[in-house]
Write an enzyme that holds these catalytic residues in place. Structure first.
Site: not given
Ligand code: BG6
Length: 512
Positions: A67, A174, A204, A208, A242, A261, A266, A364
């Site tokens: 935008r 996602k 993602h 890795k 995390e 999430d 993952h 988290k």
């Molecule tokens: C993301 C989540 O897909 O992965 C996040 O939405 C999370 O909440 C993140 O923090 C963690 O990724 P990584 O690569 O730091 O483990």
């Protein structure tokens, strides 16, 4: 539903074969959601890193769409800042200048016909001036509610359609929906415009290095895979912990929670890679066939009040830092029921895995950041040692450490030196940092390059996504009907209900 094409026969094009430099051919990318966090922190730096590694074509072109009333120069400044802040590789002015020449920006909203007409015009001009050859990847780093508008616009303007030998692909971030039904709807929207072969859904974790190494460990060696089955394995624990909180992410996370999430994507992908049978090859089709086969067999174990756990962090200490609870974080309120910790038990109804529980957990603001897969073995069927001699022997384990301290650890019993027989646990540790001098690329570098190269092995298909939701949906429905998540203080390892979930099976979580 059929997934990827079969046309992948040349072993030199094995997408997991990194011995040959894999350089993308002529191409450009249109990025939707340029001003988002993900673009700034991951996507734009990864594009620079790829350019710096010499893996992008000379005329690589990136068109931002958003935008803001930005000129080409404004966009260049924005990208430069993101790259300077986050790129993995060192700054190279020459590389930057070449990349900057190919940066363009189109202003508009997703429902703005004129803006998309202008974009179509821009792409044809760029094809002529930058040698992109009509090859474009449309990267949707935007909320799923906007997928329909963007796909419709790409369709309406003809941008989604490849001409002649050129290609058009879509790369999607996602969340792929919030349950199976919405995932199906989203897939239908995307697949109505782009055939499944041209859809690259980013998870993602699959980019890795350590996650790809699961395939190497299992299928390049004789040592491990023969023992990955219910004869030897007692249970498997998959942990993604995390230490960060959710300050600043309420817009995305509130109402979504930990299970949607990261478990849906993952953690279930990690499970699939650990539990699947050997693929016939590493072609997209063969990999996805095996992953789908195992995901189909994954069932959540009931009753959910005993086999799952969820929690929300309250104020606490993260190391020496005092941190607030979720409900005090900006954007969340006292009523938020969003879980920041989620754990569940699943089983795999196959001959290989029957009777072996897989415990998945994520959270988290936990004790520390660690992602690992712990395969915990059964006790030896017979012990010639006395109880006293093996009193301090635990269960053998193989732990794949995804991050940090990437590597693998084997835990087994060994004789304590001395004149008596005493067997105690020891660890044998393999560390990437010690074994290799090469630095691992970022997951996004790998995945963006793969999408440009049409290498789909590391991207989940529509079927995998829908199956993952099918596993999670009954648990989410149970939670929705049963009050609030439990509480756990920041810096701890989750709510007591998570420990109770394993204690019920006579087990405990590993303290990573
Ligand atoms: C993301 C989540 O897909 O992965 C996040 O939405 C999370 O909440 C993140 O923090 C963690 O990724 P990584 O690569 O730091 O483990």
């Amino acid at each position: 539903m059929p997934t990827r094409r079969i046309a992948w026969t040349n072993p030199l094009r094995n997408p997991l074969d990194k011995r040959l430099p894999r350089i993308a051919g002529p191409a450009g990318m249109v990025l939707f959601g340029v001003t988002g966090d993900l673009a700034r922190k991951k996507i734009l730096p990864a594009i620079y890193d790829l350019a710096n590694r010499g893996l992008l074509p000379a005329g690589f072109t990136l068109v931002g769409f958003g935008r803001r009333e930005w000129s080409k120069e404004d966009f260049q400044d924005y990208v430069r800042k993101a790259v300077e802040e986050r790129a993995r590789t060192t700054w190279n002015e020459h590389v930057w200048e070449r990349l900057a020449e190919g940066l363009n920006f189109v202003t508009g909203n997703f429902d703005d016909d004129a803006a998309f007409d202008a974009m179509a015009q821009t792409l044809s001009e760029l094809d002529a001036t930058r040698g992109t050859g009509g090859n474009w990847a449309f990267y949707l780093s935007i909320p799923p509610e906007s997928f329909a508008d963007v796909c419709h616009q790409l369709d309406r303007t003809g941008m989604a359609e490849a001409k002649g030998e050129s290609w058009r692909r879509v790369v999607i971030e996602k969340p792929f929906g919030h349950d199976q039904e919405s995932a199906r709807e989203l897939n239908a929207i995307v697949n109505a415009v782009f055939p499944e072969d041209d859809v690259f859904r980013i998870d993602h974790y699959l980019g890795k290095e350590t996650v790809q190494n699961i395939l190497a460990l299992r299928f390049a060696n004789q040592l491990f895979d023969p023992m990955l089955n219910s004869h030897y394995v007692d249970h498997v624990q998959i942990t993604m912990a995390e230490d960060i909180g959710l300050g600043g992410r309420a817009g995305y996370y509130d109402g979504i929670g930990a299970a949607r999430d990261v478990i849906q994507n993952h953690l279930l992908q990690l499970l699939a890679l650990v539990a699947m049978d050997e693929p016939f090859s590493f072609s997209p089709r063969d990999m996805q066939d095996e992953k789908v086969k195992v995901l189909r067999a994954v069932k959540p174990v009931e009753p959910f009040e005993l086999t799952t756990a969820r929690g929300q962090y309250t104020a606490g200490w993260q190391g020496s830092e005092k941190v607030v609870g979720l409900r005090e974080e900006e954007g969340f309120d006292a009523e938020s029921r969003t879980e920041t910790y989620a754990a569940c038990t699943v089983e795999i109804t196959s001959r290989r895995w029957a009777g072996v529980p897989f415990y998945l957990r994520t959270g988290k603001r936990l004790g520390r950041r660690v992602t690992e897969i712990a395969i915990v073995y059964k006790d030896a069927p017979h012990q010639p040692f006395t109880r006293g001699e093996i009193g301090s022997l635990g269960q053998n384990a193989m732990v794949i450490r995804v991050q940090p301290d990437e590597g693998m650890l084997m835990r087994f019993g060994s004789k304590v030196p001395g004149s008596t027989m005493e067997v105690r646990d020891v660890n044998m540790d393999f560390s990437y940092a010690e074994a290799f001098t090469e630095q691992s690329p970022e997951a996004y570098e790998r995945l963006i390059l793969d999408a440009l190269l049409d290498e789909a092995s590391l991207f989940p298909t529509n079927e995998e996504v829908e199956l993952s939701w099918e596993i999670l949906d009954p648990i989410l429905a149970h939670w929705a009907e049963n009050g609030r998540p439990d509480e756990y203080p920041a810096g701890s390892w989750g709510p007591p209900s998570a420990d109770a979930m394993l204690a019920r099976d006579g087990r405990t979580w590993r303290r990573p």
